[in-house]
Scaffold this motif. Sequence first.
Motif, PDB file in Angstrom:
ATOM      1  N   GLN A 127       0.746  -1.326   0.038  1.00 46.16           N
ATOM      2  CA  GLN A 127      -0.008   0.062  -0.033  1.00 46.16           C
ATOM      3  C   GLN A 127       0.901   1.242   0.014  1.00 46.16           C
ATOM      4  O   GLN A 127       0.378   2.442   0.003  1.00 46.16           O
ATOM      5  CB  GLN A 127      -1.003  -0.028   1.451  1.00 46.16           C
ATOM      6  CG  GLN A 127      -1.786  -1.270   1.198  1.00 46.16           C
ATOM      7  CD  GLN A 127      -3.014  -1.084   2.523  1.00 46.16           C
ATOM      8  OE1 GLN A 127      -3.602   0.122   2.314  1.00 46.16           O
ATOM      9  NE2 GLN A 127      -3.401  -2.091   2.974  1.00 46.16           N
ATOM     10  N   GLU A 128       2.142   0.834   0.101  1.00 45.12           N
ATOM     11  CA  GLU A 128       3.062   2.174   0.050  1.00 45.12           C
ATOM     12  C   GLU A 128       2.777   3.242  -1.245  1.00 45.12           C
ATOM     13  O   GLU A 128       2.885   2.751  -2.234  1.00 45.12           O
ATOM     14  CB  GLU A 128       4.258   1.778   0.231  1.00 45.12           C
ATOM     15  CG  GLU A 128       5.602   2.875   0.573  1.00 45.12           C
ATOM     16  CD  GLU A 128       6.940   2.356   0.640  1.00 45.12           C
ATOM     17  OE1 GLU A 128       7.770   3.320   0.842  1.00 45.12           O
ATOM     18  OE2 GLU A 128       7.038   1.443   0.999  1.00 45.12           O
ATOM     19  N   ASP A 131      -2.777   6.485  -2.421  1.00 44.87           N
ATOM     20  CA  ASP A 131      -3.578   7.295  -1.829  1.00 44.87           C
ATOM     21  C   ASP A 131      -4.770   6.585  -1.387  1.00 44.87           C
ATOM     22  O   ASP A 131      -5.625   6.933  -0.451  1.00 44.87           O
ATOM     23  CB  ASP A 131      -3.677   8.497  -2.475  1.00 44.87           C
ATOM     24  CG  ASP A 131      -2.619   9.459  -2.659  1.00 44.87           C
ATOM     25  OD1 ASP A 131      -1.722   9.233  -1.571  1.00 44.87           O
ATOM     26  OD2 ASP A 131      -2.187  10.092  -3.660  1.00 44.87           O
ATOM     27  N   ALA A 132      -5.346   5.993  -2.728  1.00 47.75           N
ATOM     28  CA  ALA A 132      -6.570   5.350  -2.430  1.00 47.75           C
ATOM     29  C   ALA A 132      -7.087   4.295  -3.729  1.00 47.75           C
ATOM     30  O   ALA A 132      -6.153   4.470  -4.604  1.00 47.75           O
ATOM     31  CB  ALA A 132      -7.899   6.541  -2.906  1.00 47.75           C
ATOM     32  N   ARG A 225      -9.784   4.858   1.157  1.00 48.12           N
ATOM     33  CA  ARG A 225      -8.479   5.896   1.435  1.00 48.12           C
ATOM     34  C   ARG A 225      -7.484   5.064   2.106  1.00 48.12           C
ATOM     35  O   ARG A 225      -7.817   4.396   2.961  1.00 48.12           O
ATOM     36  CB  ARG A 225      -8.974   7.045   2.137  1.00 48.12           C
ATOM     37  CG  ARG A 225      -7.864   8.063   2.453  1.00 48.12           C
ATOM     38  CD  ARG A 225      -7.231   9.200   1.461  1.00 48.12           C
ATOM     39  NE  ARG A 225      -8.485   9.934   1.008  1.00 48.12           N
ATOM     40  CZ  ARG A 225      -8.336  10.695  -0.067  1.00 48.12           C
ATOM     41  NH1 ARG A 225      -7.111  10.502  -0.599  1.00 48.12           N
ATOM     42  NH2 ARG A 225      -9.223  11.455  -0.366  1.00 48.12           N
ATOM     43  N   ASN A 226      -6.416   5.102   1.793  1.00 49.89           N
ATOM     44  CA  ASN A 226      -5.045   4.616   2.444  1.00 49.89           C
ATOM     45  C   ASN A 226      -4.841   5.775   3.860  1.00 49.89           C
ATOM     46  O   ASN A 226      -4.411   6.556   3.393  1.00 49.89           O
ATOM     47  CB  ASN A 226      -4.042   4.357   1.446  1.00 49.89           C
ATOM     48  CG  ASN A 226      -2.851   3.766   2.369  1.00 49.89           C
ATOM     49  OD1 ASN A 226      -3.048   3.362   3.438  1.00 49.89           O
ATOM     50  ND2 ASN A 226      -1.486   3.778   1.817  1.00 49.89           N
ATOM     51  N   ARG A 227      -5.126   5.225   4.956  1.00 50.87           N
ATOM     52  CA  ARG A 227      -4.843   6.192   5.958  1.00 50.87           C
ATOM     53  C   ARG A 227      -3.936   5.902   6.997  1.00 50.87           C
ATOM     54  O   ARG A 227      -3.992   5.763   8.158  1.00 50.87           O
ATOM     55  CB  ARG A 227      -6.285   6.314   6.747  1.00 50.87           C
ATOM     56  CG  ARG A 227      -7.351   6.608   5.882  1.00 50.87           C
ATOM     57  CD  ARG A 227      -8.810   6.718   6.757  1.00 50.87           C
ATOM     58  NE  ARG A 227      -9.761   7.000   5.692  1.00 50.87           N
ATOM     59  CZ  ARG A 227     -10.030   8.241   5.280  1.00 50.87           C
ATOM     60  NH1 ARG A 227      -9.299   9.142   5.407  1.00 50.87           N
ATOM     61  NH2 ARG A 227     -11.177   8.235   4.256  1.00 50.87           N
ATOM     62  N   ASP A 228      -2.752   4.746   6.563  1.00 56.90           N
ATOM     63  CA  ASP A 228      -1.748   4.599   7.179  1.00 56.90           C
ATOM     64  C   ASP A 228      -0.533   5.537   7.675  1.00 56.90           C
ATOM     65  O   ASP A 228       0.343   5.195   8.260  1.00 56.90           O
ATOM     66  CB  ASP A 228      -1.183   3.184   6.353  1.00 56.90           C
ATOM     67  CG  ASP A 228      -0.235   3.581   5.145  1.00 56.90           C
ATOM     68  OD1 ASP A 228      -0.174   4.739   4.757  1.00 56.90           O
ATOM     69  OD2 ASP A 228       0.118   2.775   4.616  1.00 56.90           O
ATOM     70  N   GLY A 250      -6.534  -0.172   5.941  1.00 56.68           N
ATOM     71  CA  GLY A 250      -6.337   0.391   4.791  1.00 56.68           C
ATOM     72  C   GLY A 250      -7.110  -0.036   3.421  1.00 56.68           C
ATOM     73  O   GLY A 250      -8.524  -0.283   3.574  1.00 56.68           O
ATOM     74  N   LEU A 251      -6.630  -0.267   2.204  1.00 59.24           N
ATOM     75  CA  LEU A 251      -7.243  -0.725   1.288  1.00 59.24           C
ATOM     76  C   LEU A 251      -7.857  -2.019   1.496  1.00 59.24           C
ATOM     77  O   LEU A 251      -9.010  -2.496   0.858  1.00 59.24           O
ATOM     78  CB  LEU A 251      -6.511  -0.518  -0.214  1.00 59.24           C
ATOM     79  CG  LEU A 251      -5.631   0.532  -0.459  1.00 59.24           C
ATOM     80  CD1 LEU A 251      -5.035   0.456  -1.626  1.00 59.24           C
ATOM     81  CD2 LEU A 251      -6.718   1.707  -0.298  1.00 59.24           C
ATOM     82  N   THR A 252      -7.341  -2.829   1.980  1.00 61.09           N
ATOM     83  CA  THR A 252      -7.536  -4.395   2.303  1.00 61.09           C
ATOM     84  C   THR A 252      -8.898  -4.419   3.098  1.00 61.09           C
ATOM     85  O   THR A 252      -9.172  -3.606   4.153  1.00 61.09           O
ATOM     86  CB  THR A 252      -6.622  -5.148   3.196  1.00 61.09           C
ATOM     87  OG1 THR A 252      -5.336  -5.238   2.511  1.00 61.09           O
ATOM     88  CG2 THR A 252      -7.141  -6.616   3.568  1.00 61.09           C
ATOM     89  N   SER A 254     -11.963  -3.189   1.732  1.00 61.92           N
ATOM     90  CA  SER A 254     -12.984  -2.340   1.011  1.00 61.92           C
ATOM     91  C   SER A 254     -14.005  -3.260   0.428  1.00 61.92           C
ATOM     92  O   SER A 254     -13.364  -4.372  -0.404  1.00 61.92           O
ATOM     93  CB  SER A 254     -12.230  -1.463   0.348  1.00 61.92           C
ATOM     94  OG  SER A 254     -13.290  -0.654  -0.470  1.00 61.92           O
TER      95      SER A 254
END
Length: 822
Positions: A127-128, A131-132, A225-228, A250-252, A254
């Motif tokens: 996920q690095e 953003d989304a 949204r990736n909020r890490d 995160g994205l996982t 959704s």
Amino acid sequence: MNLINSEKKFPNPLHIILIVITVFVSACNPETGQKYETENWSILVNTKGQIVSWFDEINLQDVLLPEQESYLVSLKVDSSILHPVKAAFSEEDESLTLDYENGVQIEVNVLPRKNHISFDIKSVSSQEGIDAAIWGPYYTRLNKSIGEVVGIAQGEKFTVGLQSLNAKTIGGYPWKDDDFLPQMDIFSQSDVNNMTKEEGTPYTLYSVEAAKPVHNGSSLQAYVRNRDHDRIIENWGHKKYLAPAYDDGGLTGSKIALFGCPTDETLNTIGEVELAEGLPHPTIDGQWVKKSPVINSSYLIMDFDEQNIDECLKYTLMSGLNYLYHSHPFASWGHFPLIKAKFPNGLDGMKACVEKAEEAGIHVGTHTLSNFINTNDEYVTPVPDERLAKVGNSVITKEIGADDIEIEIDSPEFFNQFDNNNLRSVVIEDEIIRYGAVSETAPWKLLDCQRGAFGTSAAPHEAGETVGMLADHAYKVFLGNADLDREIAENIADFMNYTGVRMLDFDGVEGTSSTGMGKYGEALMVSQWYNHLSDDLKSHFLVGSSRTAHYLWHIYSRMNWGEPWYAGFRESQTEYRLRNQAFYKRNLMPGMLGWFRMTSSTTLEDIEWLMARSAGYDAGFAFVSDMTSIKENGNSDEIFAILNSWETARLAGVFIERQKEKMRDISTEFRLKKADDNTLELTQVYSHKFKHENKTRQPGEPLYSTFNFENAGEAQSMGVIITAKNADISNIKIEINNYKNLEFPLELKKDQSIKIADGKTAVVYDKNWNEIRSIPLQDSETAVQKGKQTITFDCGFTNAGDDASASVELILKGETEQIKMH
């Protein structure tokens, strides 16, 4: 505005056959992609992760918009959108893997069901830098009606839709970093692809989210949204705002559902999705709330308390309404203690009021301000909660004593923003400090500080301590971060669980943007409230909000927008109220007209006007009053009887579409009365309003006013209402059609009225419609024939200024229809 373009259809059967063959061949060719099928429709995903067909098996048409590309999942990386370059399909289970040019690989689970297919992100290789992840947009031809919040695109015969299946999957597109989606009437935009609000586009309390119009069609979309990591974004009126990292996977995880169905089955299909996917599915008396006849019932707003609850229940029963709502019962928001003077026994006092109401068949509701936190609440004083939302942080660079009024800080970037800085407060350890300004040059300092604000204690602080700029609101309140908002939500639920209050409005819910997560923060708070409710409350509650949102569509019962404070009874936000009805309809929400206020001078005619609009739009409303206004208004008993007759008839569904269409025209007026136990009489009336002004003319020139109007009904006696405005009036004279004279040799004080309702009596009223005297008349004195009419009106003015006048309203009856109650 629901109708945008007519749905496009294929021109001939041969075209349909070719499409069917193409889809069949594609589904059988693993190099082309994978077909996923439900009972009534299918989609085809090709080997590039693009949806290339969305086929309606009932009407044999592909609803996908061919001129736009629809990718299953795309990635937002900085300002770029990355589409998948490869899709691989598992033969062992219903899953697919998407590859992207940046080397990221996403695995998506796919589960077809009866009328919908669910998709969820099972894993992300990295996920690095992402953003989304964006579901869609999925472009369709369907655009007869587009529900931007609920997430549907409807054609004449077929509907498709998208549903986010968890709170972190936001219905919409990452147009804005703050996740507070564009708040506009998209159908008023000249360019529906422009998600920046155009000048002149009407202001709305709803957002463009899971569905929107596009050229020649519509689109469906959602994102996660990736909020890490911490982000600095523009938010909540600040150019720089810290959106803190939030651990939600995160994205996982959704997840969305796509569905398709015959248009008249849209609401039922969404209900099936809710049950199959574990979405909120509240009920009232065992019936899904979205289909309950209770959902748009009107309610009475009166600030009851332990002393006056019996009187408030009396008027609620007289009105025929089943909900009594308190507008402000709390001494503070946050912990929600009740106002001691109103509820000396606290929660037990409120509970006793609720139980008394329930015994009478009435449910109780209350109003709150969501995550707003008063400065006298325990979350603020005497020790501020560390979870109060912050615009951003810095550190103090020099030790300060308890009396210092200047505080040196490392950076001013969050602290010198004043556009939405209403309390100018920072927090250092357990002390809140207010400041007047920020130095213009380094060393950066907070100036003119007030130490130990809001009941906190002034104390010395070491260099290096964190100083946080507190987020606030123009109501002079603080706000919570995501964790505190969830706790506040539980406080509200605990209050309801204990007292039995079954109705609530999350007013000010936009305050949850203090989390830096926009619509996600909103969904987290309201979902926490819902999940914390008792089973008893979940079986019967009504809840609204100052905002709606795609995921929360499943929890919210209704919206009720429109306030009575800005103009007269009929004029306050009228256009806005009626425009909302179109929004409700296209988003499968019940009609509601907003708040209307009864004062000591509210007229019967105003109430009938409101009730006709309510019947025409099949829309409920809030009726606001207070004990003083009720006791002062001489029409009170009749007002509550009118409410009862109309609301009972509306909820019984007795008005037919032809009648409702007439009543949706705000210029029309109607009267409803009971003929017998099973019959109502609906009469259209024609109201002609005129104004006679205090004039200064040359000697000998007449001072009377002449008014022309038409009697559209049969020969009858007119109703007449004459009111003195801004002066006293006397020697009132009316001449009808240049031969029939009606004179009142009396004086009306300012705001007093003469009213002729039955042709037999003229009644003089004070400004609150309390009878002063009556004058007998003959029927013939106000009689007019069918057709065009002329009246002249004259009176004398006393203590008159330039704005002195007499208002004259003439009321004539039209057609009367009998309506049978079921």
